[in-house]
Motif scaffolding. Sequence first.
Motif, PDB file in Angstrom:
ATOM      1  N   PRO A   1       0.828  -1.211   0.000  1.00  7.37           N
ATOM      2  CA  PRO A   1       0.000   0.000   0.000  1.00  7.37           C
ATOM      3  C   PRO A   1       0.861   1.259   0.000  1.00  7.37           C
ATOM      4  CG  PRO A   1       0.160  -0.855   2.217  1.00  7.37           C
ATOM      5  CD  PRO A   1       0.886  -1.838   1.331  1.00  7.37           C
ATOM      6  N   LEU A   2       0.209   2.400  -0.132  1.00  9.82           N
ATOM      7  CA  LEU A   2       0.884   3.682   0.050  1.00  9.82           C
ATOM      8  C   LEU A   2       1.390   3.766   1.493  1.00  9.82           C
ATOM      9  CD1 LEU A   2       1.290   6.190  -1.807  1.00  9.82           C
ATOM     10  CD2 LEU A   2      -0.713   7.201  -0.689  1.00  9.82           C
ATOM     11  N   TYR A   3       2.527   4.402   1.709  1.00 13.43           N
ATOM     12  CA  TYR A   3       3.153   4.507   3.028  1.00 13.43           C
ATOM     13  C   TYR A   3       3.332   3.135   3.677  1.00 13.43           C
ATOM     14  CZ  TYR A   3       1.452   9.288   2.325  1.00 13.43           C
ATOM     15  OH  TYR A   3       1.162  10.515   1.795  1.00 13.43           O
ATOM     16  N   PRO A   4       4.034   2.212   3.017  1.00  9.91           N
ATOM     17  CA  PRO A   4       4.229   0.874   3.596  1.00  9.91           C
ATOM     18  C   PRO A   4       4.987   0.953   4.913  1.00  9.91           C
ATOM     19  CG  PRO A   4       5.670   1.203   1.702  1.00  9.91           C
ATOM     20  CD  PRO A   4       4.736   2.368   1.734  1.00  9.91           C
ATOM     21  N   THR A   5       4.581   0.110   5.848  1.00  7.83           N
ATOM     22  CA  THR A   5       5.201   0.098   7.174  1.00  7.83           C
ATOM     23  C   THR A   5       6.121  -1.107   7.323  1.00  7.83           C
ATOM     24  OG1 THR A   5       3.300  -1.097   8.053  1.00  7.83           O
ATOM     25  CG2 THR A   5       3.273   1.289   8.271  1.00  7.83           C
ATOM     26  N   THR A   6       7.190  -0.906   8.056  1.00 11.75           N
ATOM     27  CA  THR A   6       8.118  -1.992   8.365  1.00 11.75           C
ATOM     28  C   THR A   6       8.906  -1.608   9.601  1.00 11.75           C
ATOM     29  OG1 THR A   6       9.793  -3.483   7.428  1.00 11.75           O
ATOM     30  CG2 THR A   6      10.036  -1.135   6.929  1.00 11.75           C
ATOM     31  N   THR A   7       9.744  -2.507  10.090  1.00 12.88           N
ATOM     32  CA  THR A   7      10.708  -2.156  11.133  1.00 12.88           C
ATOM     33  C   THR A   7      12.108  -2.345  10.558  1.00 12.88           C
ATOM     34  OG1 THR A   7      10.883  -4.374  12.063  1.00 12.88           O
ATOM     35  CG2 THR A   7       9.110  -2.989  12.901  1.00 12.88           C
ATOM     36  N   ILE A   8      13.095  -1.947  11.311  1.00 11.51           N
ATOM     37  CA  ILE A   8      14.464  -1.997  10.788  1.00 11.51           C
ATOM     38  C   ILE A   8      15.038  -3.407  10.848  1.00 11.51           C
ATOM     39  CG2 ILE A   8      16.789  -1.031  11.006  1.00 11.51           C
ATOM     40  CD1 ILE A   8      14.544   0.868   9.993  1.00 11.51           C
ATOM     41  N   GLY A   9      14.544  -4.242  11.771  1.00 12.16           N
ATOM     42  CA  GLY A   9      15.031  -5.624  11.751  1.00 12.16           C
ATOM     43  C   GLY A   9      14.881  -6.366  13.053  1.00 12.16           C
ATOM     44  N   SER A  10      15.506  -5.884  14.104  1.00  7.90           N
ATOM     45  CA  SER A  10      15.516  -6.633  15.363  1.00  7.90           C
ATOM     46  C   SER A  10      14.319  -6.275  16.228  1.00  7.90           C
ATOM     47  CB  SER A  10      16.815  -6.362  16.125  1.00  7.90           C
ATOM     48  OG  SER A  10      16.950  -4.974  16.390  1.00  7.90           O
ATOM     49  N   PHE A  11      13.907  -7.258  17.055  1.00  5.64           N
ATOM     50  CA  PHE A  11      12.910  -7.043  18.092  1.00  5.64           C
ATOM     51  C   PHE A  11      13.591  -7.214  19.452  1.00  5.64           C
ATOM     52  CE2 PHE A  11       9.273  -8.035  15.043  1.00  5.64           C
ATOM     53  CZ  PHE A  11       8.835  -6.712  15.039  1.00  5.64           C
ATOM     54  N   PRO A  12      12.908  -6.829  20.542  1.00  2.00           N
ATOM     55  CA  PRO A  12      13.559  -6.864  21.860  1.00  2.00           C
ATOM     56  C   PRO A  12      14.219  -8.200  22.182  1.00  2.00           C
ATOM     57  CG  PRO A  12      11.477  -5.715  22.018  1.00  2.00           C
ATOM     58  CD  PRO A  12      11.550  -6.259  20.622  1.00  2.00           C
ATOM     59  N   GLN A  13      15.447  -8.093  22.658  1.00  2.00           N
ATOM     60  CA  GLN A  13      16.169  -9.286  23.124  1.00  2.00           C
ATOM     61  C   GLN A  13      15.942  -9.369  24.635  1.00  2.00           C
ATOM     62  OE1 GLN A  13      19.278 -11.154  21.657  1.00  2.00           O
ATOM     63  NE2 GLN A  13      18.434 -10.856  19.626  1.00  2.00           N
TER      64      GLN A  13
END
Length: 767
Positions: free
Chosen positions: A433-445
Amino acid sequence: MKSTILGYPRIGNKRELKKACEAFWAGKIDETALLQTGAEIKKQNWLLQEELGLDLIPSNDFSFYDQVLDTCLMVGCIPTRYKNIAENNFLELYFAMARGLQKEDIDVTAMEMTKWFDTNYHYIVPEFEKGQTFEFFSKKIINEYTEALELGVKTKPVLVGPVTFLLLGKEKEAGFHRLDLLSELLPVYLEIIQELTNLGVEYIQFDEPCLALNLNYKEQQAIKSTYEQINTKFPKLKIYLANYFDCYGDNLEIALQLPVDTLHLDLVRCPLQLDDILESKHFNPSTKLSLGLINGRNVWKNNFEASLKIIEKASSKIPLDNLWISASCSLLHTPYDLDLETNLPSEIKQWLAFAKQKLNEIIALKNLSLPENDAYLFLFEENKLANLTRKKSKLIHNQNVKERIANLEDSDSHRASNFKVRQTKQKHALNLPLYPTTTIGSFPQTKEVRSWRLKHKKGLLSQTEYDALIAKEIEASIHFQEDIGLDVLVHGEFERNDMVEYFGEKLNGFVFSDFGWVQSYGSRCVKPPILFGDVSRNKPMTVKWSSYAQSLTNKPLKGMLTGPVTILQWSFVRDDQPRKITCNQIALAIRDEVVDLEKHGLKVIQIDEPAIREGLPLRKEDWANYLNWAVKAFRISASGVKDETQIHTHMCYSEFNDIIASIADMDADVITIETSRSEMELLDAFVNFKYPNEIGPGVYDIHSPRVPTLDEIEQLLIKAKNVLPKEHIWVNPDCGLKTRNWPETKKALENIVKAANNLRKLETELV
């Protein structure tokens, strides 16, 4: 001849400071316990240096977070938004400036953070306003000097020089230049010097690494005026002026004419500057020279034979009494003590020196330089043998790797089609979609995740048991991302330790220490791999978990890799061949991994390069060469895939204006950057350049414990939307989420997705 250093590591032999700070932030220990930990580390450092025989020991090189932040507090440079905290609690104010604060009726953002010159250390960026005033606010420098004195150690207090301090900061409003504030700042420095001299201080070290930069006339005159005024007020004070990380360059003439007792030279980064100084008509032989011969940024043993030749050259024109032996820069950038390492291969360990061993090297060089040095000649022979053994070692060289480097062609660093063609194919393949969302990679360790890795490493968890736990964690993270509505998912990197260490462990040519920690920022410490030989990849490194995660969802999932320049920059790199060659070796290994990820169904692959800007030489005349090979290495790593495969890269805490053309030349399909702390200011470079590819300006400052509100995120996105094509904008945090906890992470990501959805609705309404 005397020995000294510019600074010493401050996190503790086994990261005691990190643990104490994080316990204090979590409310598990009180202020007294935190201060006691700091006092113990300082005591150990001072007494060790005295015991080993260092002639002049630094103080005020310790910090609970950052030396530039300490300087802000020292001179009362406290942004207005923190003023109400200042009345209540100094440590709360200090850490609020560093990390932000969100509690009860207080909600303040952290100050901006960026790289300390070309290192992986981050400093807090001073904020300046028009009409800024200063005052001697924090007495830390006085307290540390007296602390050492009570232990019987007379020290050399270390100050960030006033000109460097101003140049490192930012004007927070238009209409003035920060150097205009020097007339307000210098009286406070003079007040500090007065208090120190009243206590009997003989030497004060002023760190002015801005002298390694291309200074303009105004900046050079600011240096000249500053030290002339200090000398006029304190003619008997012995000023130890320290520049490091490069030559004095065009600033040399000014530096040689300054009324200072000692001039420090980084002879690791710039060995030729000694010749320039000895031959200069402006050099006063009565000026002492501090020879920075020991590498303060790497872990290899010094070559005594080469260093003694440099000392001999200097002493041919300068009396031995006017020479200091030192490290090139503060030892902050090196691990504590090689003696703690029991698992390093013995052949490689004999080639290394950590901070404690570097102290011994400094003192050994001093003693070997004295006329009657027979008692120390065995040290010379030991050093010579270690360096010879390293040079001839069969561990270092791999002929297959060398041949692959020799056979590289220009086509290996180019994608099959240009971005416009790729973008069209990727939109069809990914259907985002427009303005696709993602994270940079890692989640809380979490503690649990870290405990699994430790137990597995110790043999307390079998590979099958460990894999089952990691698989379950990945599955939970995939479900979470789908539930909140993220568009491009990640597997969370639960199996990984550090983003460079993880890959180094899977590549040939690297070894690892157990306690080789160095400070990156605040309590964040990294343990850089030791890159000792030719680099190659035997088998896939990330395919197992990335392909597993992709099998759990119909949404696109990013394969996550660290780029060749960042692996190079964030390792202790071999110094026996050009860095360009080593970087290309890493690039080929990453290229193989990218191709394998694509073969296993990954349509989006992120190659993180946060260190591209960091690696930029300090002097502009050296930029082109570095950028040429650094960008090419990235492109080698990224160019083995089809047009439909979308290549992302990520960069954080960097100034991009001067190198934006090279960033564009990397030709990543999508770049994600840090912009939240700077309130989208760092986006300006991309806007002004008309950056052609897609971009994700970060909207969540992950280095702060506070959760951004929905309104804050929307306002940042509207700023981006007003200056970038909407079809090019991604929505994401500033950086990986490894250091955050799950409750704040979930709340922040939910706000990010809501903000993106709200912008999509707004676009629909406008249509």
